[in-house]
Motif scaffolding. Structure first.
Motif, PDB file in Angstrom:
ATOM      1  N   SER A  95      -4.570   5.667 -18.511  1.00 37.71           N
ATOM      2  CA  SER A  95      -5.476   4.673 -17.639  1.00 37.71           C
ATOM      3  C   SER A  95      -4.752   4.491 -16.243  1.00 37.71           C
ATOM      4  N   THR A  96      -5.832   4.423 -15.472  1.00 38.32           N
ATOM      5  CA  THR A  96      -5.286   4.261 -13.975  1.00 38.32           C
ATOM      6  C   THR A  96      -4.695   2.993 -13.542  1.00 38.32           C
ATOM      7  N   LEU A  97      -4.963   1.915 -14.441  1.00 35.68           N
ATOM      8  CA  LEU A  97      -4.321   0.796 -14.079  1.00 35.68           C
ATOM      9  C   LEU A  97      -3.107   0.787 -15.153  1.00 35.68           C
ATOM     10  N   VAL A  98      -1.762   0.465 -14.340  1.00 37.21           N
ATOM     11  CA  VAL A  98      -0.680   0.565 -14.871  1.00 37.21           C
ATOM     12  C   VAL A  98       0.109  -0.868 -14.770  1.00 37.21           C
ATOM     13  N   LYS A  99       0.632  -1.426 -15.710  1.00 39.06           N
ATOM     14  CA  LYS A  99       1.271  -2.526 -15.870  1.00 39.06           C
ATOM     15  C   LYS A  99       2.768  -2.255 -15.795  1.00 39.06           C
ATOM     16  N   SER A 130      -4.188   7.265  -3.770  1.00 35.21           N
ATOM     17  CA  SER A 130      -3.426   5.992  -3.602  1.00 35.21           C
ATOM     18  C   SER A 130      -2.977   5.298  -4.632  1.00 35.21           C
ATOM     19  N   PHE A 131      -1.820   4.590  -4.612  1.00 34.89           N
ATOM     20  CA  PHE A 131      -1.386   3.954  -5.683  1.00 34.89           C
ATOM     21  C   PHE A 131      -0.735   2.517  -5.285  1.00 34.89           C
ATOM     22  N   HIS A 132      -1.614   1.593  -4.804  1.00 34.79           N
ATOM     23  CA  HIS A 132      -1.130   0.477  -4.566  1.00 34.79           C
ATOM     24  C   HIS A 132      -0.845  -0.543  -5.318  1.00 34.79           C
ATOM     25  N   LEU A 133       0.673  -1.380  -5.178  1.00 41.85           N
ATOM     26  CA  LEU A 133       1.054  -2.412  -5.875  1.00 41.85           C
ATOM     27  C   LEU A 133       0.267  -3.604  -5.529  1.00 41.85           C
ATOM     28  N   ARG A 168       0.985  -1.045  -0.252  1.00 40.45           N
ATOM     29  CA  ARG A 168       0.036   0.026   0.171  1.00 40.45           C
ATOM     30  C   ARG A 168       0.789   1.091   0.008  1.00 40.45           C
ATOM     31  N   CYS A 169       0.616   2.289  -0.687  1.00 42.23           N
ATOM     32  CA  CYS A 169       1.047   3.562  -0.876  1.00 42.23           C
ATOM     33  C   CYS A 169      -0.058   4.534  -0.851  1.00 42.23           C
ATOM     34  N   PHE A 196      -4.172   3.753  -9.721  1.00 42.37           N
ATOM     35  CA  PHE A 196      -3.638   5.144  -9.335  1.00 42.37           C
ATOM     36  C   PHE A 196      -5.423   5.555  -8.948  1.00 42.37           C
ATOM     37  N   ASN A 197      -5.689   5.906  -7.589  1.00 42.84           N
ATOM     38  CA  ASN A 197      -6.865   6.317  -7.084  1.00 42.84           C
ATOM     39  C   ASN A 197      -6.931   7.764  -6.754  1.00 42.84           C
ATOM     40  N   LYS A 198      -7.125   8.644  -7.535  1.00 43.05           N
ATOM     41  CA  LYS A 198      -6.833  10.035  -7.147  1.00 43.05           C
ATOM     42  C   LYS A 198      -7.867  10.440  -5.820  1.00 43.05           C
ATOM     43  N   SER A 199      -9.046  10.072  -5.806  1.00 49.78           N
ATOM     44  CA  SER A 199      -9.967  10.374  -4.818  1.00 49.78           C
ATOM     45  C   SER A 199      -9.431   9.891  -3.359  1.00 49.78           C
ATOM     46  N   GLN A 200      -8.751   8.762  -3.424  1.00 46.25           N
ATOM     47  CA  GLN A 200      -8.160   8.440  -2.237  1.00 46.25           C
ATOM     48  C   GLN A 200      -6.671   8.663  -2.210  1.00 46.25           C
TER      49      GLN A 200
END
Lengths: 115, 116
Positions: free
Chosen positions: A54-58, A73-76, A22-23, A67-71
């Motif tokens: 795209s907010t989902l990055v591979k 967060s950028f969880h791996l 989590r980040c 990537f979740n802008k509202s939260q």
């Protein structure tokens, strides 16, 4: 000013299990987001990055992040980990439009994969 | 594959002595960064160069640290005098450009400094 919080300092997991590191970040401006991996006594290797789109990055080695802008967060995530994924993982941000090398890092999460 | 070269990989020095680290960025990379990573922490930017000019050294402890990139290629980071709290990994990184799309940073293997 920007800051990065990695919520877990250590994450133990069994081989072939899924994992999430989590980040969360704080910034008064828009940012780019990164995940780096560091093996013992080595430099940093880029796993993946979010710049736009795209907010989902591979990334490499089967990792992905969302990537979740509202939260803010950028969880791996990885659906199935291997022993070789044992390493320390760092989340980082840089200012949008600026240099991607001018980074603010979190304190890191040590991932330990057990057989 | 091109990579950022750093030397030495490991350095042990006594308190109050001078110490220097060297970095050779990827060929053609105009931007160079020095980071310090204290054990158990994330890296912290010390100084950023664009060619031979310092762009950002706001986090560099200027009373004892100095950095130069005289010809805009390789760079040296110096500490004089070294203190126990300077024990850390010193990482160098480079990127092709300072603005625009080609600003991804590539890191070297680092120099592990131990001050005794």
């Amino acid at each position: 000013a920007q800051s990065v919080t990695q919520l877990d300092s250590q994450v133990p997991v069994f081989e072939e299990a899924p994992v999430e590191l989590r980040c969360n970040y704080s910034s008064s401006v828009s940012v780019y987001l990164f995940w780096y991996v560091q093996y013992p006594n080595q430099g940093l290797q880029l796993l993946l990055k979010y710049l736009s789109g795209s907010t989902l990055v591979k990334g490499i080695n089967g990792f992905e992040a969302e990537f979740n802008k509202s939260q803010t967060s950028f969880h791996l995530r990885k659906p199935s980990v291997h022993i070789s994924d044992t390493a320390e993982y760092f989340c980082a941000v840089s200012e949008e439009g600026g240099s991607q090398g001018n980074l603010i890092f979190g304190k890191g999460t040590k991932l330990s994969v057990k057989p | 594959e091109a990579e950022v070269a750093q030397s030495p990989r490991y350095k042990i020095t006594e308190k109050s002595q001078a110490v220097a680290f060297w970095c050779d960025p990827i060929s053609g990379h105009a931007t160079l960064y020095w980071y310090r990573q204290i054990l158990g922490q994330g890296p912290e930017l010390l100084v950023q160069f664009q060619d031979e000019s310092v762009v950002d050294d706001s986090q560099l402890p200027k009373d004892r640290f100095s950095a130069e990139r005289l010809k805009g290629v390789d760079s040296t980071l110096k500490i004089q005098p070294a203190e126990l709290g300077d024990s850390a990994m010193y990482l160098c990184a480079s990127s092709l450009a300072f603005f625009g799309e080609n600003t991804e940073a590539f890191f070297g293997q680092g120099t592990r400094l131990t001050v005794v």
